[in-house]
Write a protein that holds these residues in place. Structure first.
Motif, PDB file in Angstrom:
ATOM      1  N   SER A  14       0.817  -1.211   0.000  1.00 58.61           N
ATOM      2  CA  SER A  14       0.000   0.000   0.000  1.00 58.61           C
ATOM      3  C   SER A  14       0.857   1.271   0.000  1.00 58.61           C
ATOM      4  O   SER A  14       0.344   2.359  -0.230  1.00 58.61           O
ATOM      5  N   TRP A  15       2.168   1.144   0.251  1.00 57.63           N
ATOM      6  CA  TRP A  15       3.058   2.310   0.218  1.00 57.63           C
ATOM      7  C   TRP A  15       3.460   2.639  -1.208  1.00 57.63           C
ATOM      8  O   TRP A  15       3.780   1.764  -1.994  1.00 57.63           O
ATOM      9  N   ARG A  16       3.468   3.926  -1.518  1.00 54.57           N
ATOM     10  CA  ARG A  16       3.972   4.426  -2.797  1.00 54.57           C
ATOM     11  C   ARG A  16       5.090   5.410  -2.505  1.00 54.57           C
ATOM     12  O   ARG A  16       4.936   6.306  -1.679  1.00 54.57           O
ATOM     13  N   VAL A  17       6.199   5.264  -3.178  1.00 54.65           N
ATOM     14  CA  VAL A  17       7.326   6.179  -3.043  1.00 54.65           C
ATOM     15  C   VAL A  17       7.400   7.000  -4.323  1.00 54.65           C
ATOM     16  O   VAL A  17       7.388   6.450  -5.417  1.00 54.65           O
ATOM     17  N   SER A  18       7.451   8.312  -4.171  1.00 51.80           N
ATOM     18  CA  SER A  18       7.568   9.159  -5.356  1.00 51.80           C
ATOM     19  C   SER A  18       8.570  10.276  -5.087  1.00 51.80           C
ATOM     20  O   SER A  18       8.745  10.713  -3.959  1.00 51.80           O
ATOM     21  N   GLU A  19       9.210  10.707  -6.148  1.00 59.07           N
ATOM     22  CA  GLU A  19      10.143  11.820  -6.059  1.00 59.07           C
ATOM     23  C   GLU A  19       9.359  13.115  -6.207  1.00 59.07           C
ATOM     24  O   GLU A  19       8.631  13.292  -7.177  1.00 59.07           O
ATOM     25  N   ILE A  20       9.503  14.016  -5.225  1.00 61.36           N
ATOM     26  CA  ILE A  20       8.752  15.273  -5.290  1.00 61.36           C
ATOM     27  C   ILE A  20       9.652  16.465  -5.602  1.00 61.36           C
ATOM     28  O   ILE A  20       9.159  17.539  -5.902  1.00 61.36           O
ATOM     29  N   ALA A  21      10.948  16.266  -5.519  1.00 60.47           N
ATOM     30  CA  ALA A  21      11.890  17.338  -5.862  1.00 60.47           C
ATOM     31  C   ALA A  21      13.259  16.704  -6.075  1.00 60.47           C
ATOM     32  O   ALA A  21      13.496  15.559  -5.695  1.00 60.47           O
TER      33      ALA A  21
END
Length: 79
Positions: free
Chosen positions: A24-31
Motif C-alpha cells: 500500500s506504500w507508494r514512493v515518489s520523487e517530489i523534488a
C-alpha cells in the motif's frame, strides 16, 4: 569525532526496501536537490487510498554531522 562516511544511496535503498514490505506504500520523487556535483531526490511516501486522511511530515538530516534524526526516521519507517 565521528568519521563514518554516510551514503545517500544507501539511505534511499533502505527507504525503498522498507516501503516495499507493504504494497500500500507508494514512493515518489517530489523534488530534486542539486548540490554539485551531486543530485539528491526528495521523496514522499504515501499510502494508497489515504490521500484525504491525516498527513505527517518527517524530515531529518538538515545537519549532515547529526545522523541520529535520519536513523530514527528510517527506523520508524522500517517498523
Amino acid at each position: 569525532m565521528n568519521t563514518k562516511v554516510r551514503s545517500y544511496a544507501a539511505l534511499l535503498r533502505r527507504v525503498q526496501a522498507a516501503a516495499s514490505q507493504d504494497p500500500s506504500w507508494r514512493v515518489s520523487e517530489i523534488a530534486l536537490l542539486h548540490y554539485p556535483p551531486d543530485r539528491h531526490p526528495l521523496l514522499a511516501l504515501r499510502r494508497s487510498g489515504e490521500e484525504d486522511g491525516l498527513h505527517l511530515s518527517l524530515s531529518a538530516g538538515m545537519h549532515g554531522d547529526e545522523p541520529a534524526g535520519v536513523e530514527a526516521a528510517l527506523r520508524f519507517l522500517e517498523s
